[in-house]
Scaffold this motif. Structure first.
Motif, PDB file in Angstrom:
ATOM      1  N   GLY A   1     -23.912 -36.492 -34.988  1.00  0.00           N
ATOM      2  CA  GLY A   1     -24.645 -37.673 -34.566  1.00  0.00           C
ATOM      3  C   GLY A   1     -24.434 -38.111 -33.131  1.00  0.00           C
ATOM      4  O   GLY A   1     -24.892 -39.191 -32.752  1.00  0.00           O
ATOM      5  N   TYR A   2     -23.758 -37.308 -32.306  1.00  0.00           N
ATOM      6  CA  TYR A   2     -23.601 -37.690 -30.902  1.00  0.00           C
ATOM      7  C   TYR A   2     -24.901 -37.490 -30.121  1.00  0.00           C
ATOM      8  O   TYR A   2     -25.142 -38.172 -29.127  1.00  0.00           O
ATOM      9  N   ILE A   3     -25.682 -36.565 -30.557  1.00  0.00           N
ATOM     10  CA  ILE A   3     -27.007 -36.303 -29.970  1.00  0.00           C
ATOM     11  C   ILE A   3     -27.988 -36.193 -31.121  1.00  0.00           C
ATOM     12  O   ILE A   3     -27.666 -35.592 -32.161  1.00  0.00           O
ATOM     13  N   TYR A   4     -29.178 -36.756 -30.956  1.00  0.00           N
ATOM     14  CA  TYR A   4     -30.163 -36.689 -32.038  1.00  0.00           C
ATOM     15  C   TYR A   4     -31.510 -36.210 -31.495  1.00  0.00           C
ATOM     16  O   TYR A   4     -31.899 -36.538 -30.376  1.00  0.00           O
ATOM     17  N   PRO A   5     -32.219 -35.389 -32.297  1.00  0.00           N
ATOM     18  CA  PRO A   5     -33.529 -34.886 -31.851  1.00  0.00           C
ATOM     19  C   PRO A   5     -34.599 -35.965 -31.981  1.00  0.00           C
ATOM     20  O   PRO A   5     -34.538 -36.830 -32.852  1.00  0.00           O
ATOM     21  N   LEU A   6     -35.613 -35.884 -31.122  1.00  0.00           N
ATOM     22  CA  LEU A   6     -36.694 -36.859 -31.127  1.00  0.00           C
ATOM     23  C   LEU A   6     -37.904 -36.395 -31.922  1.00  0.00           C
ATOM     24  O   LEU A   6     -38.684 -37.218 -32.388  1.00  0.00           O
ATOM     25  N   GLN A   7     -38.075 -35.087 -32.077  1.00  0.00           N
ATOM     26  CA  GLN A   7     -39.303 -34.588 -32.685  1.00  0.00           C
ATOM     27  C   GLN A   7     -39.111 -34.165 -34.134  1.00  0.00           C
ATOM     28  O   GLN A   7     -39.903 -34.492 -34.988  1.00  0.00           O
ATOM     29  N   ASN A   8     -38.073 -33.426 -34.424  1.00  0.00           N
ATOM     30  CA  ASN A   8     -37.835 -32.937 -35.775  1.00  0.00           C
ATOM     31  C   ASN A   8     -36.516 -33.504 -36.282  1.00  0.00           C
ATOM     32  O   ASN A   8     -35.438 -32.990 -35.986  1.00  0.00           O
ATOM     33  N   HIS A   9     -36.593 -34.607 -37.044  1.00  0.00           N
ATOM     34  CA  HIS A   9     -35.375 -35.282 -37.484  1.00  0.00           C
ATOM     35  C   HIS A   9     -34.679 -34.546 -38.628  1.00  0.00           C
ATOM     36  O   HIS A   9     -33.503 -34.790 -38.885  1.00  0.00           O
ATOM     37  N   ARG A  10     -35.397 -33.693 -39.314  1.00  0.00           N
ATOM     38  CA  ARG A  10     -34.783 -32.981 -40.446  1.00  0.00           C
ATOM     39  C   ARG A  10     -33.922 -31.815 -39.977  1.00  0.00           C
ATOM     40  O   ARG A  10     -32.962 -31.446 -40.638  1.00  0.00           O
ATOM     41  N   LYS A  11     -34.263 -31.250 -38.829  1.00  0.00           N
ATOM     42  CA  LYS A  11     -33.589 -30.048 -38.352  1.00  0.00           C
ATOM     43  C   LYS A  11     -32.504 -30.459 -37.368  1.00  0.00           C
ATOM     44  O   LYS A  11     -32.756 -30.634 -36.172  1.00  0.00           O
ATOM     45  N   LEU A  12     -31.285 -30.641 -37.875  1.00  0.00           N
ATOM     46  CA  LEU A  12     -30.179 -31.112 -37.043  1.00  0.00           C
ATOM     47  C   LEU A  12     -29.474 -29.926 -36.389  1.00  0.00           C
ATOM     48  O   LEU A  12     -28.331 -29.573 -36.704  1.00  0.00           O
ATOM     49  N   VAL A  13     -30.178 -29.269 -35.472  1.00  0.00           N
ATOM     50  CA  VAL A  13     -29.625 -28.141 -34.720  1.00  0.00           C
ATOM     51  C   VAL A  13     -29.977 -28.337 -33.255  1.00  0.00           C
ATOM     52  O   VAL A  13     -30.884 -29.095 -32.905  1.00  0.00           O
ATOM     53  N   MET A  14     -29.251 -27.614 -32.393  1.00  0.00           N
ATOM     54  CA  MET A  14     -29.528 -27.652 -30.968  1.00  0.00           C
ATOM     55  C   MET A  14     -30.323 -26.405 -30.605  1.00  0.00           C
ATOM     56  O   MET A  14     -29.838 -25.277 -30.772  1.00  0.00           O
ATOM     57  N   CYS A  15     -31.547 -26.600 -30.147  1.00  0.00           N
ATOM     58  CA  CYS A  15     -32.431 -25.488 -29.791  1.00  0.00           C
ATOM     59  C   CYS A  15     -32.382 -25.267 -28.285  1.00  0.00           C
ATOM     60  O   CYS A  15     -32.441 -26.223 -27.493  1.00  0.00           O
ATOM     61  N   ASN A  16     -32.293 -24.000 -27.897  1.00  0.00           N
ATOM     62  CA  ASN A  16     -32.240 -23.634 -26.476  1.00  0.00           C
ATOM     63  C   ASN A  16     -33.666 -23.508 -25.928  1.00  0.00           C
ATOM     64  O   ASN A  16     -34.103 -22.433 -25.521  1.00  0.00           O
ATOM     65  N   ASP A  17     -34.390 -24.625 -25.939  1.00  0.00           N
ATOM     66  CA  ASP A  17     -35.757 -24.636 -25.426  1.00  0.00           C
ATOM     67  C   ASP A  17     -36.048 -26.036 -24.882  1.00  0.00           C
ATOM     68  O   ASP A  17     -35.123 -26.785 -24.552  1.00  0.00           O
ATOM     69  N   SER A  18     -37.321 -26.380 -24.819  1.00  0.00           N
ATOM     70  CA  SER A  18     -37.713 -27.680 -24.250  1.00  0.00           C
ATOM     71  C   SER A  18     -37.772 -28.789 -25.300  1.00  0.00           C
ATOM     72  O   SER A  18     -38.447 -29.802 -25.095  1.00  0.00           O
ATOM     73  N   SER A  19     -37.091 -28.618 -26.426  1.00  0.00           N
ATOM     74  CA  SER A  19     -37.036 -29.669 -27.435  1.00  0.00           C
ATOM     75  C   SER A  19     -36.348 -30.911 -26.859  1.00  0.00           C
ATOM     76  O   SER A  19     -35.423 -30.810 -26.055  1.00  0.00           O
ATOM     77  N   LEU A  20     -36.805 -32.091 -27.281  1.00  0.00           N
ATOM     78  CA  LEU A  20     -36.334 -33.346 -26.706  1.00  0.00           C
ATOM     79  C   LEU A  20     -35.199 -33.932 -27.540  1.00  0.00           C
ATOM     80  O   LEU A  20     -35.265 -33.970 -28.774  1.00  0.00           O
ATOM     81  N   TYR A  21     -34.166 -34.430 -26.847  1.00  0.00           N
ATOM     82  CA  TYR A  21     -33.015 -35.054 -27.490  1.00  0.00           C
ATOM     83  C   TYR A  21     -32.645 -36.323 -26.725  1.00  0.00           C
ATOM     84  O   TYR A  21     -33.064 -36.526 -25.573  1.00  0.00           O
ATOM     85  N   ARG A  22     -31.817 -37.141 -27.379  1.00  0.00           N
ATOM     86  CA  ARG A  22     -31.250 -38.324 -26.734  1.00  0.00           C
ATOM     87  C   ARG A  22     -29.805 -38.505 -27.180  1.00  0.00           C
ATOM     88  O   ARG A  22     -29.427 -38.093 -28.279  1.00  0.00           O
ATOM     89  N   PHE A  23     -29.004 -39.118 -26.311  1.00  0.00           N
ATOM     90  CA  PHE A  23     -27.621 -39.424 -26.675  1.00  0.00           C
ATOM     91  C   PHE A  23     -27.591 -40.640 -27.598  1.00  0.00           C
ATOM     92  O   PHE A  23     -28.292 -41.627 -27.358  1.00  0.00           O
ATOM     93  N   GLN A  24     -26.756 -40.563 -28.622  1.00  0.00           N
ATOM     94  CA  GLN A  24     -26.626 -41.669 -29.562  1.00  0.00           C
ATOM     95  C   GLN A  24     -25.823 -42.808 -28.938  1.00  0.00           C
ATOM     96  O   GLN A  24     -24.944 -42.593 -28.102  1.00  0.00           O
TER      97      GLN A  24
END
Length: 430
Positions: free
Chosen positions: A82-105
């Motif tokens: 929960g230190y970083i959370y995805p903005l687009q796919n909330h079910r997939k709690l993984v870090m993707c090495n692409d242009s997926s958007l995240y924010r710091f909790q």
């Protein structure tokens, strides 16, 4: 929301120890200053401080001197805790090495803060989503919603009320409901008689006056004339001129440059400030009625017709010019309207009758030339006179003098002569 608890003997296998979490948080704090965020537009919402997955992976790889696979695993662990959370796919709690958007909790929700999710808070969140989605929740959300509805049935009305108020709070503050009494919506003119049946008793008792009808009076019969006046008011509001900010700032700069030498805070008083020097010559030269005014005073008359009429000495000079042009009835009517507006209430009826006979009646000795519509409204209003009954006619006459007579006065020998005679006192040397 039901929180599953791990078995005591398995806690150490599923959760890192507290000091390990502290080290993770230290890395996250350093990452927040190292990875630059930007503002991203997601659908119709603008989200600030957004970071991409490839930027996070690149920072971890460079900071820890690790491979890309190891950096992805470490980033996934940060997302999972929960230190970083995805903005687009909330079910997939993984870090993707692409242009997926995240924010710091927010640090308040970090695991070391021992923040515990309250069932009622999650119920309010699901209730708000249910309102926003109009009952079309995700299957897992619907299951939690049903469970919490059954579990918190004793205070479900309170939860729904809180969700409704929180969901509508923005619109209540930023967009008040129709027919709300607001000083931002209502002008000075009262388009509805407060003594008529159009205003409900609570509003009449509390002296609430408005250009629209209050909510309580909706239950009463509203005459057609009320809608006509409301429609006229809204048309005038819509047709009001809109000024660009650049034009407005230019006008402000022009105003400041014009009045700079006449501002007592920016320019000294001539010949001296009577409050500082014990010399009252300045007051003597600038009395309301003087034979010869000062140059600064005469210069101020040229700024606008309002400045000229506000000064009694300038108004007298303007009367001399109008007398030579045989057009003094407009200024005389304007002065009569001012006297009615600021005079005593006991003499209001007699003054209104005198004004009607002198300026407005057919064949009046000083009849003024205004348009038929304004004349009709003014004459009709004089049947029941009040202080502002001549407001429309007075404004019409003022604009006529401003557009034509005022500029001819500034070019006339009368104004040039008073400019030559004007005094220019020298500053005192103490």
């Amino acid at each position: 929301m039901t929180i599953r608890r791990a078995r005591p003997d398995r806690v150490q296998h599923f959760r890192p120890r507290m000091h390990c979490l502290k080290k993770l948080e230290a890395v996250v704090v350093e990452m927040q200053s190292g990875v630059k965020g930007s503002e991203q537009k997601l659908n119709v919402t603008t989200i600030p401080h957004v970071i991409t997955g490839k930027d996070i992976i690149a920072w971890i790889t460079n900071k820890m001197k690790s491979t890309t696979e190891e950096s992805e695993a470490f980033g996934t662990m940060l997302v999972a805790y929960g230190y970083i959370y995805p903005l687009q796919n909330h079910r997939k709690l993984v870090m993707c090495n692409d242009s997926s958007l995240y924010r710091f909790q927010t640090p308040y929700f970090w695991p070391t803060q021992k923040w515990v999710a309250v069932d009622s808070d999650y119920a309010i969140y699901l209730a708000k989503r249910n309102i926003r989605k109009k009952g079309m929740l995700e299957p897992y959300e619907q299951a939690h919603y049903n469970h919490l509805h059954e579990w918190l049935n004793h205070k479900w009305d309170f939860i729904v009320m809180q969700a409704t108020e929180q969901y509508k709070a923005y619109w209540i503050v930023n967009k008040p409901p129709r027919r709300t009494h607001s000083a931002m919506h209502n002008g000075l003119e009262l388009l509805i008689d407060p003594n008529s049946d159009e205003v409900c008793n609570p509003c009449r008792d509390s002296s609430v006056l408005s250009s629209s009808v209050c909510a309580g009076s909706l239950l009463q019969k509203i005459p057609f004339d009320t809608y006509r006046r409301m429609n006229l008011f809204y048309q005038q509001a819509i047709m009001s001129s809109k000024v660009k900010s650049s034009v407005s700032l230019g006008a402000l700069n022009k105003y400041v440059a014009t009045y700079k030498n006449h501002d007592p805070f920016l320019a000294p008083c001539l010949p001296s400030n009577p409050w500082l020097t014990d010399n009252d010559t300045y007051w003597t030269l600038n009395m309301r009625q003087v034979e010869v005014p000062t140059k600064m005073r005469v210069e101020r008359w040229s700024f606008s017709l309002f400045e000229l009429l506000s000064d009694l000495r300038g108004r007298d000079d303007f009367k001399v010019f109008l007398k030579k042009e045989f057009s003094g009835e407009n200024l005389a009517f304007w002065e009569a309207a001012e006297e009615l507006k600021w005079g005593t209430a006991s003499s209001m009826t007699s003054k209104a009758e005198t004004i009607f006979k002198t300026f407005l009646a057919p064949g009046a000795p000083r009849w003024i030339n205004i348009d038929g519509r304004t004349m009709g409204l003014t004459v009709k209003g004089l049947d029941h006179p009040h202080r502002y009954v001549l407001e429309a006619a007075q404004t019409h006459v003022f604009l006529l003098m401003k557009k034509d007579t005022f500029f001819r006065y500034l070019k006339s020998p009368v104004y040039k002569e008073i400019q030559k005679k004007a005094l220019n006192p020298e500053p005192h040397n103490f």
